[in-house]
Design a protein around this motif. Structure first.
Motif, PDB file in Angstrom:
ATOM      1  N   VAL A  40     -29.903   8.781 -21.482  1.00 49.13           N
ATOM      2  CA  VAL A  40     -29.699   9.469 -19.962  1.00 49.13           C
ATOM      3  C   VAL A  40     -29.106   8.850 -18.894  1.00 49.13           C
ATOM      4  CG1 VAL A  40     -29.962  11.583 -18.842  1.00 49.13           C
ATOM      5  CG2 VAL A  40     -30.708  11.194 -21.383  1.00 49.13           C
ATOM      6  N   ILE A  41     -28.726   7.452 -19.108  1.00 46.58           N
ATOM      7  CA  ILE A  41     -28.654   6.626 -17.864  1.00 46.58           C
ATOM      8  C   ILE A  41     -26.815   6.959 -17.903  1.00 46.58           C
ATOM      9  CG2 ILE A  41     -28.270   4.122 -17.705  1.00 46.58           C
ATOM     10  CD1 ILE A  41     -29.864   3.600 -19.253  1.00 46.58           C
ATOM     11  N   THR A  42     -26.803   6.973 -16.013  1.00 44.15           N
ATOM     12  CA  THR A  42     -25.444   7.050 -15.452  1.00 44.15           C
ATOM     13  C   THR A  42     -24.806   5.878 -15.639  1.00 44.15           C
ATOM     14  OG1 THR A  42     -26.701   9.093 -15.323  1.00 44.15           O
ATOM     15  CG2 THR A  42     -24.311   8.347 -13.550  1.00 44.15           C
ATOM     16  N   VAL A  43     -23.449   6.163 -15.603  1.00 45.06           N
ATOM     17  CA  VAL A  43     -22.704   4.695 -15.126  1.00 45.06           C
ATOM     18  C   VAL A  43     -21.278   5.632 -14.914  1.00 45.06           C
ATOM     19  CG1 VAL A  43     -21.149   2.767 -16.328  1.00 45.06           C
ATOM     20  CG2 VAL A  43     -24.031   3.651 -17.241  1.00 45.06           C
ATOM     21  N   TYR A  44     -21.048   4.932 -13.393  1.00 48.52           N
ATOM     22  CA  TYR A  44     -19.268   5.145 -12.957  1.00 48.52           C
ATOM     23  C   TYR A  44     -18.432   4.125 -13.058  1.00 48.52           C
ATOM     24  CZ  TYR A  44     -21.183   9.644 -10.986  1.00 48.52           C
ATOM     25  OH  TYR A  44     -20.725  11.003 -10.516  1.00 48.52           O
ATOM     26  N   TRP A  45     -17.442   4.471 -13.441  1.00 45.56           N
ATOM     27  CA  TRP A  45     -16.845   3.073 -12.915  1.00 45.56           C
ATOM     28  C   TRP A  45     -15.241   3.666 -12.671  1.00 45.56           C
ATOM     29  CZ3 TRP A  45     -13.399   2.387 -18.529  1.00 45.56           C
ATOM     30  CH2 TRP A  45     -11.689   1.218 -18.470  1.00 45.56           C
ATOM     31  N   LEU A  46     -15.569   2.524 -11.507  1.00 46.01           N
ATOM     32  CA  LEU A  46     -14.482   2.856 -10.517  1.00 46.01           C
ATOM     33  C   LEU A  46     -13.176   1.722 -10.550  1.00 46.01           C
ATOM     34  CD1 LEU A  46     -16.663   3.915  -8.996  1.00 46.01           C
ATOM     35  CD2 LEU A  46     -15.816   3.314  -7.042  1.00 46.01           C
ATOM     36  N   THR A  47     -12.034   1.704 -10.435  1.00 41.79           N
ATOM     37  CA  THR A  47     -11.075   1.060 -10.933  1.00 41.79           C
ATOM     38  C   THR A  47     -10.197   1.240  -9.035  1.00 41.79           C
ATOM     39  OG1 THR A  47      -9.999   1.697 -13.061  1.00 41.79           O
ATOM     40  CG2 THR A  47      -8.454   0.513 -11.342  1.00 41.79           C
ATOM     41  N   LEU A  48     -10.611  -0.405  -8.560  1.00 37.57           N
ATOM     42  CA  LEU A  48     -10.234  -0.585  -7.009  1.00 37.57           C
ATOM     43  C   LEU A  48      -8.866  -1.308  -7.511  1.00 37.57           C
ATOM     44  CD1 LEU A  48     -13.914  -2.076  -6.310  1.00 37.57           C
ATOM     45  CD2 LEU A  48     -12.856   0.452  -6.430  1.00 37.57           C
ATOM     46  N   ARG A  49      -7.837  -0.975  -6.218  1.00 35.81           N
ATOM     47  CA  ARG A  49      -6.805  -2.295  -5.826  1.00 35.81           C
ATOM     48  C   ARG A  49      -6.823  -2.086  -4.525  1.00 35.81           C
ATOM     49  NH1 ARG A  49      -2.904  -2.681 -10.119  1.00 35.81           N
ATOM     50  NH2 ARG A  49      -1.346  -2.115  -8.543  1.00 35.81           N
ATOM     51  N   SER A  50      -6.603  -3.726  -4.085  1.00 37.01           N
ATOM     52  CA  SER A  50      -7.360  -4.290  -2.836  1.00 37.01           C
ATOM     53  C   SER A  50      -5.527  -5.186  -2.014  1.00 37.01           C
ATOM     54  CB  SER A  50      -8.355  -4.993  -2.987  1.00 37.01           C
ATOM     55  OG  SER A  50      -8.384  -6.242  -3.966  1.00 37.01           O
ATOM     56  N   ALA A  51      -6.332  -5.730  -1.011  1.00 33.52           N
ATOM     57  CA  ALA A  51      -4.602  -6.237  -0.441  1.00 33.52           C
ATOM     58  C   ALA A  51      -4.698  -7.414  -0.281  1.00 33.52           C
ATOM     59  CB  ALA A  51      -4.603  -5.762   1.063  1.00 33.52           C
ATOM     60  N   ILE A 181     -15.209  -6.278   5.007  1.00 36.35           N
ATOM     61  CA  ILE A 181     -13.738  -7.213   4.417  1.00 36.35           C
ATOM     62  C   ILE A 181     -12.751  -7.387   6.029  1.00 36.35           C
ATOM     63  CG2 ILE A 181     -11.336  -7.191   3.877  1.00 36.35           C
ATOM     64  CD1 ILE A 181     -12.583  -6.190   1.154  1.00 36.35           C
ATOM     65  N   ALA A 182     -13.112  -6.346   6.842  1.00 39.74           N
ATOM     66  CA  ALA A 182     -12.461  -6.576   7.937  1.00 39.74           C
ATOM     67  C   ALA A 182     -13.413  -7.054   8.819  1.00 39.74           C
ATOM     68  CB  ALA A 182     -12.190  -4.456   8.755  1.00 39.74           C
ATOM     69  N   GLY A 183     -14.928  -7.360   9.141  1.00 45.11           N
ATOM     70  CA  GLY A 183     -15.512  -7.577   9.305  1.00 45.11           C
ATOM     71  C   GLY A 183     -16.453  -6.875  10.917  1.00 45.11           C
ATOM     72  N   ARG A 184     -16.255  -5.728  10.188  1.00 42.85           N
ATOM     73  CA  ARG A 184     -16.875  -4.808  11.215  1.00 42.85           C
ATOM     74  C   ARG A 184     -18.655  -4.956  11.474  1.00 42.85           C
ATOM     75  NH1 ARG A 184     -11.862  -1.779  10.071  1.00 42.85           N
ATOM     76  NH2 ARG A 184     -12.979  -0.738   8.162  1.00 42.85           N
ATOM     77  N   PRO A 407     -14.389  10.365   0.586  1.00 44.30           N
ATOM     78  CA  PRO A 407     -13.085  10.585   1.212  1.00 44.30           C
ATOM     79  C   PRO A 407     -12.610   9.058   1.772  1.00 44.30           C
ATOM     80  CG  PRO A 407     -14.721  11.384   1.935  1.00 44.30           C
ATOM     81  CD  PRO A 407     -14.995  11.404   1.310  1.00 44.30           C
ATOM     82  N   ASP A 408     -13.150   8.177   1.481  1.00 44.55           N
ATOM     83  CA  ASP A 408     -13.067   6.928   2.420  1.00 44.55           C
ATOM     84  C   ASP A 408     -12.502   6.042   0.962  1.00 44.55           C
ATOM     85  OD1 ASP A 408     -14.130   6.256   5.436  1.00 44.55           O
ATOM     86  OD2 ASP A 408     -15.938   7.449   3.705  1.00 44.55           O
ATOM     87  N   ALA A 409     -12.833   6.235  -0.143  1.00 51.07           N
ATOM     88  CA  ALA A 409     -12.251   5.674  -1.911  1.00 51.07           C
ATOM     89  C   ALA A 409     -10.280   5.850  -1.843  1.00 51.07           C
ATOM     90  CB  ALA A 409     -12.861   6.148  -2.900  1.00 51.07           C
ATOM     91  N   LEU A 410     -10.189   7.168  -0.870  1.00 49.24           N
ATOM     92  CA  LEU A 410      -8.721   7.246  -0.853  1.00 49.24           C
ATOM     93  C   LEU A 410      -8.947   7.076   0.484  1.00 49.24           C
ATOM     94  CD1 LEU A 410      -9.598  10.913  -1.418  1.00 49.24           C
ATOM     95  CD2 LEU A 410      -8.649   9.418  -3.063  1.00 49.24           C
ATOM     96  N   ALA A 411      -9.366   5.632   1.858  1.00 47.54           N
ATOM     97  CA  ALA A 411      -7.869   5.849   2.611  1.00 47.54           C
ATOM     98  C   ALA A 411      -8.519   4.665   3.284  1.00 47.54           C
ATOM     99  CB  ALA A 411      -8.209   7.044   3.147  1.00 47.54           C
ATOM    100  N   GLU A 413      -8.564   0.578   4.315  1.00 47.48           N
ATOM    101  CA  GLU A 413      -7.602  -0.137   4.522  1.00 47.48           C
ATOM    102  C   GLU A 413      -7.761  -1.687   4.011  1.00 47.48           C
ATOM    103  OE1 GLU A 413     -10.303  -1.024   7.930  1.00 47.48           O
ATOM    104  OE2 GLU A 413      -9.755   0.343   6.282  1.00 47.48           O
ATOM    105  N   HIS A 414      -8.260  -2.492   3.170  1.00 43.86           N
ATOM    106  CA  HIS A 414      -8.565  -2.899   2.742  1.00 43.86           C
ATOM    107  C   HIS A 414      -8.056  -3.211   1.090  1.00 43.86           C
ATOM    108  CE1 HIS A 414      -8.161  -6.047   6.197  1.00 43.86           C
ATOM    109  NE2 HIS A 414      -9.240  -4.819   6.649  1.00 43.86           N
ATOM    110  N   VAL A 415      -9.344  -1.913   0.715  1.00 37.97           N
ATOM    111  CA  VAL A 415      -9.222  -0.871  -1.295  1.00 37.97           C
ATOM    112  C   VAL A 415      -9.293  -0.087  -0.697  1.00 37.97           C
ATOM    113  CG1 VAL A 415     -12.015  -2.475  -0.378  1.00 37.97           C
ATOM    114  CG2 VAL A 415     -11.058  -2.057  -2.365  1.00 37.97           C
TER     115      VAL A 415
END
Length: 473
Positions: A40-51, A181-184, A407-411, A413-415
């Motif tokens: 019962v150990i949870t894992v998430y696999w996120l496929t990312l696309r980046s600029a 990435i944006a330096g904020r 929502p932030d995973a969808l929008a 600007e860098h990844v």
């Protein structure tokens, strides 16, 4: 750690230097006991696309900010006398590695089968897996603007987070990563939420149990019914004998519907008055029946035992939007299914749907009450110390549409995240089904116990599910 420690916090930390937060709930205690055995150990696999190609330092810094902003990631479990307590970890630590040239599925399985040093922490891990430039990305506009692929595999002790908590945490991670990435500037004092206790829900369970105890005959009937289910043999294991002498391990199979098939599936469910989760459960049961018939079973009907995960936030008072941690329970369910299930699939799915929703509405706490009554003075943890043989035909977890939680995973600007897959290592089941929708695509994970059923059987079940689905639309 964020914030200055006041007098109350210093007192809570005590002479040993440990900051004791609160006693662990029954659910947290059970998860802690099981994860020590890789269960019962949870894992998430996120496929990312980046600029641009993701830099290791950017990801590491984002994970450190995440640790500082998400209270569950700063917790561990320790014994205080006879009681298990939730504590704050002694120091900041992020278990992060970059893995080159690996299969993300194998990395997912590795994290899914590795326990945590729960008395020390951290109780989560992250692995960045480099992906090929030409790796599939179904979204043309994302593929054009974000040409670089990588995979982020994140595992956690189930006692510190459930699916809702994880989705909110990983949405924040993508927001932070874009900011890094944006330096904020990132405010580590601002917290995502709180590691809320389950006291209110446990009081509801206790009240329900007291009510049941007023009718001993009914309670005894419920206990006998549960005992009968717990000693039954799942249909697939009756037809396909268990694997013997192999390492205890959970492996994964992933499938995903395209956007058009997802839309048609959802439209058909709505027109038939059936939830997507109910229809898919009926489809899993139908596929199970198909494999049983292929193995020679000639029954006219089958009754399959299901277990469904349930978010208990829906039953709590007040605003639960900031409740992080593990706030889930599970309930059992079964309805009769015809052997010729295709001919009457939507009628069967409606029957299952109404029964499922009636169970959730009437008895959301019944399962925990029964386990507590069965365990008696020894407690649920002691009862589950020995892994029982599989008894359920289907275990499932449905997070529905993840887009509002990410929502932030969808929008970004860098990844951005283009695919999210999730799962958990098994305890007493031989297979568990995880479903959700992300970016308009229905995603499915089957986590199967490879020490109980073969990969061929698990794949045959998955194929039967997805081969049958198009014909039902």
């Amino acid at each position: 750690m964020p914030g200055d420690e006041g007098e109350a916090a210093q007192e809570a930390r005590g002479a040993t230097g440990t900051r004791w937060l609160r006693p662990a709930s029954m659910t947290e205690g059970v998860f802690d006991m099981l994860q020590a055995r890789g269960m019962v150990i949870t894992v998430y696999w996120l496929t990312l696309r980046s600029a641009e190609p993701l830099q290791e330092d950017h990801v590491r810094r984002a994970l450190l900010h995440l640790l500082r902003k998400v209270p569950p990631l700063r917790t561990c479990f320790r014994r205080r006398g006879d009681c298990l307590w939730l504590c704050e970890v002694d120091k900041e630590a992020v278990d992060f590695q970059v893995v080159e040239g690996a299969d993300p599925r194998r990395v997912t399985e590795d994290l899914m089968n590795r326990g945590y040093a729960s008395h020390e922490g951290p109780l989560w891990r992250a692995r960045l897996v480099r992906g090929a430039v030409d790796e599939d990305c179904p979204l043309e506009e994302v593929r054009a603007s974000f040409p670089h692929t990588s995979h982020l595999v994140l595992g956690n002790h189930h006692g510190i987070a459930d699916g809702t908590s994880n989705a909110r945490t990983y949405n924040l991670l993508l927001r932070i990563l874009n900011d890094v990435i944006a330096g904020r500037t990132i405010d580590d004092q601002e917290q995502l939420g709180e590691m809320a206790s389950s006291e209110e829900f446990q009081e509801m369970v206790s009240a329900k149990l007291r009510e049941l105890e007023k009718d001993p005959e009914n309670l005894q009937r419920l206990l006998e019914e549960k005992e009968k289910v717990m000693t039954s043999v799942p249909l697939l294991l009756q037809c396909y004998p268990s694997v013997q002498g192999t390492q205890v391990k959970t492996e994964v199979i992933f499938e995903e519907l395209d956007e058009d098939t997802t839309r048609r599936f959802f439209r058909r469910c709505k027109s038939e008055g059936v939830s997507v989760g109910s229809a898919f459960t009926a489809l899993i049961n139908g596929a199970t029946i198909d494999l049983a018939k292929k193995a020679g079973r000639t029954d006219e009907t089958f009754t399959l035992n299901e277990v469904h995960a349930l978010d208990v936030r829906r039953f709590l008072s007040g605003d639960t939007s900031k409740h992080l941690g593990s706030h889930i329970t599970a309930f059992s369910h079964a309805v009769e299914a015809p052997a010729a299930w295709r001919e009457s699939f939507w009628d069967y799915a409606r029957t299952l749907h109404h029964s499922l929703h009636r169970t959730v509405k009437q008895d959301p706490m019944l399962e925990e009450c029964i386990y507590i009554a069965m365990a008696g003075e020894e407690g649920v943890e002691a009862m589950l110390a020995t892994v029982p043989p599989p008894s359920e035909d289907c275990q499932s977890s449905n997070l529905r549409n993840l887009d509002p939680l990410l929502p932030d995973a969808l929008a970004g600007e860098h990844v951005q995240a283009v695919r999210v897959l999730r799962g958990s290592s098994n305890f007493s089941s031989f297979t568990c089904h995880f479903v959700h929708t992300f970016r308009g695509r229905f995603a499915y994970t089957q986590c199967f116990s490879s020490h109980i059923i073969t990969e061929d059987t698990a794949k045959a079940l998955t194929r039967a599910i997805f081969d049958n689905l198009p014909a039902l639309l």
